[in-house]
Scaffold this motif. Structure first.
Motif, PDB file in Angstrom:
ATOM      1  N   ALA A 169      -6.927 -17.665 -31.772  1.00 20.10           N
ATOM      2  CA  ALA A 169      -7.925 -16.655 -31.400  1.00 20.10           C
ATOM      3  C   ALA A 169      -8.773 -17.246 -30.280  1.00 20.10           C
ATOM      4  O   ALA A 169      -9.366 -18.313 -30.438  1.00 20.10           O
ATOM      5  CB  ALA A 169      -8.789 -16.301 -32.602  1.00 20.10           C
ATOM      6  N   TRP A 170      -8.791 -16.530 -29.167  1.00 15.28           N
ATOM      7  CA  TRP A 170      -9.468 -17.053 -27.975  1.00 15.28           C
ATOM      8  C   TRP A 170     -10.253 -15.918 -27.323  1.00 15.28           C
ATOM      9  O   TRP A 170      -9.672 -14.883 -26.960  1.00 15.28           O
ATOM     10  CB  TRP A 170      -8.416 -17.618 -27.011  1.00 15.28           C
ATOM     11  N   GLU A 171     -11.543 -16.120 -27.192  1.00 15.17           N
ATOM     12  CA  GLU A 171     -12.423 -15.043 -26.715  1.00 15.17           C
ATOM     13  C   GLU A 171     -12.144 -14.668 -25.260  1.00 15.17           C
ATOM     14  O   GLU A 171     -12.536 -13.591 -24.811  1.00 15.17           O
ATOM     15  CB  GLU A 171     -13.898 -15.408 -26.922  1.00 15.17           C
ATOM     16  N   GLY A 194     -11.485 -21.618 -33.349  1.00 17.96           N
ATOM     17  CA  GLY A 194     -12.331 -22.668 -32.787  1.00 17.96           C
ATOM     18  C   GLY A 194     -13.689 -22.767 -33.456  1.00 17.96           C
ATOM     19  O   GLY A 194     -14.062 -21.938 -34.283  1.00 17.96           O
ATOM     20  N   PRO A 195     -14.452 -23.805 -33.074  1.00 20.64           N
ATOM     21  CA  PRO A 195     -15.790 -24.014 -33.644  1.00 20.64           C
ATOM     22  C   PRO A 195     -16.842 -23.149 -32.930  1.00 20.64           C
ATOM     23  O   PRO A 195     -16.488 -22.382 -32.024  1.00 20.64           O
ATOM     24  CB  PRO A 195     -16.035 -25.497 -33.350  1.00 20.64           C
ATOM     25  N   GLU A 196     -18.095 -23.334 -33.309  1.00 15.71           N
ATOM     26  CA  GLU A 196     -19.188 -22.547 -32.724  1.00 15.71           C
ATOM     27  C   GLU A 196     -19.163 -22.617 -31.197  1.00 15.71           C
ATOM     28  O   GLU A 196     -19.402 -21.623 -30.508  1.00 15.71           O
ATOM     29  CB  GLU A 196     -20.554 -23.043 -33.213  1.00 15.71           C
ATOM     30  N   GLY A 197     -18.857 -23.789 -30.661  1.00 14.95           N
ATOM     31  CA  GLY A 197     -18.852 -23.975 -29.202  1.00 14.95           C
ATOM     32  C   GLY A 197     -17.539 -23.574 -28.546  1.00 14.95           C
ATOM     33  O   GLY A 197     -17.374 -23.707 -27.338  1.00 14.95           O
ATOM     34  N   GLY A 198     -16.592 -23.094 -29.332  1.00 20.58           N
ATOM     35  CA  GLY A 198     -15.310 -22.645 -28.799  1.00 20.58           C
ATOM     36  C   GLY A 198     -14.352 -23.796 -28.494  1.00 20.58           C
ATOM     37  O   GLY A 198     -14.644 -24.964 -28.746  1.00 20.58           O
ATOM     38  N   LEU A 217      -9.801 -10.888 -30.546  1.00 20.04           N
ATOM     39  CA  LEU A 217     -10.270 -10.177 -31.756  1.00 20.04           C
ATOM     40  C   LEU A 217     -11.262  -9.083 -31.358  1.00 20.04           C
ATOM     41  O   LEU A 217     -12.128  -8.718 -32.137  1.00 20.04           O
ATOM     42  CB  LEU A 217     -10.903 -11.167 -32.735  1.00 20.04           C
ATOM     43  N   GLY A 218     -11.146  -8.597 -30.136  1.00 17.52           N
ATOM     44  CA  GLY A 218     -12.001  -7.512 -29.683  1.00 17.52           C
ATOM     45  C   GLY A 218     -12.956  -7.973 -28.600  1.00 17.52           C
ATOM     46  O   GLY A 218     -13.025  -9.162 -28.270  1.00 17.52           O
ATOM     47  N   ARG A 220     -16.165  -8.261 -28.443  1.00 19.71           N
ATOM     48  CA  ARG A 220     -17.398  -8.993 -28.770  1.00 19.71           C
ATOM     49  C   ARG A 220     -17.056 -10.428 -29.164  1.00 19.71           C
ATOM     50  O   ARG A 220     -16.014 -10.674 -29.766  1.00 19.71           O
ATOM     51  CB  ARG A 220     -18.142  -8.291 -29.930  1.00 19.71           C
ATOM     52  N   LEU A 222     -17.309 -13.150 -31.585  1.00 22.25           N
ATOM     53  CA  LEU A 222     -17.627 -13.244 -33.015  1.00 22.25           C
ATOM     54  C   LEU A 222     -18.069 -14.662 -33.346  1.00 22.25           C
ATOM     55  O   LEU A 222     -17.598 -15.624 -32.723  1.00 22.25           O
ATOM     56  CB  LEU A 222     -16.389 -12.898 -33.842  1.00 22.25           C
ATOM     57  N   ALA A 227     -14.780 -14.688 -37.044  1.00 23.91           N
ATOM     58  CA  ALA A 227     -13.465 -14.663 -36.382  1.00 23.91           C
ATOM     59  C   ALA A 227     -12.373 -15.124 -37.353  1.00 23.91           C
ATOM     60  O   ALA A 227     -11.298 -14.513 -37.440  1.00 23.91           O
ATOM     61  CB  ALA A 227     -13.491 -15.561 -35.148  1.00 23.91           C
TER      62      ALA A 227
END
Ligand code: SAM
Length: 244
Positions: A169-171, A194-198, A217-218, A220, A222, A227
């Protein structure tokens, strides 16, 4: 005989005979002193391998409880085992994900050390705590086969299974959704979150070389725990692991 409302307890199969099973330790204490269960009451008993017994309390002593076995059954293994590989999150978030992932039927939980995160304690203490949380969740949701908790690993050192559909999952992914991957019943799946920092861009590249597909995952961003659980639900739905 087997219902969703019956109390559930774990037992050690070394204490099982043809007719009876003996529960000791913390489970016996909980049953006897906390729940105050009485002779003749019934419960479901799990040994963690997928075997489920239905039993009736036959004897209560100060440190053990004996059940007469009324029925036995074997829960089938999931045909589409899902691994959740999650970078360490801060505070109690990992605990929460372990609990929810257990309820959602995740097969294996793999904590990862990535560039932008740190382990939140010593491995053995974390695993002990997650084991307790996971077993409690199993009892609460009626899951007979515990979730496997893997030893934390540095992301770059994981040997990913060749036969699984691997998904990160990658923003910054703008086109591909999980649904577009066309997962099917029977597909073992690995989800990487990933973690909070991606993830660092080089980590995403590394994942791709290991055979991972990036998904969105959309639109926004998350929180990592949102996520993780969203991706788990989508994957479990896609492979049929949420069917009644
Ligand atoms: N890199 C970002 C930052 O620092 O602002 C966000 C990281 S996000 C909070 C944590 C993790 O959740 C990401 O590494 C990714 O795995 C997942 N994630 C969050 N939102 C996502 C989205 N819309 N699509 C795909 N993955 C997402």
């Amino acid at each position: 005989m087997f219902t969703h409302s019956m109390r559930r307890f774990f037992y050690d199969p070394v204490h099982e005979t043809a007719d009876c099973v003996l529960i000791s330790g913390a489970e016996a204490h909980h049953l006897r002193a906390v729940l105050r269960m009485r002779l003749g009451e019934t419960a479901e008993l799990f040994d963690g391998s997928g075997r489920i017994l239905s039993g009736q309390i036959e004897q209560i002593s100060p440190d053990s409880v004996t059940f007469r076995i009324l029925a036995r059954r074997q829960e089938p293994e999931s045909r589409s085992p899902l691994t959740l590989a999650l970078a360490f999150l801060k505070g109690k978030k990992m605990d929460m994900v372990v609990q929810k992932a257990t309820e959602l039927g995740v097969h294996r939980f793999l904590p990862l050390v990535t560039r932008y995160c740190e382990p939140q304690g010593k491995d053995h203490q974390l695993l002990d705590r997650w084991q307790r949380i996971m077993l409690e969740a199993c009892k609460q949701c009626g899951r007979p086969v515990p979730m496997q908790l893997s030893q934390p690993l540095p992301f770059q050192e994981v040997a990913w299974p060749a036969d699984s559909r691997k998904i990160i999952a990658w923003e910054n992914e703008t086109t591909c959704s999980l649904a577009a991957l066309g997962l099917e019943a029977g597909n073992p799946v690995v989800l990487l979150i990933g973690p909070e920092g991606g993830f660092h861009p080089t980590e995403v590249e590394h994942a791709k070389t290991c055979g991972f597909n990036t998904i969105s995952l959309g639109p926004r961003i998350l929180r990592a725990e949102t996520a993780a659980l969203t991706a788990v639900v989508l994957a479990q739905q896609a492979v049929g692991n949420l069917e009644p």
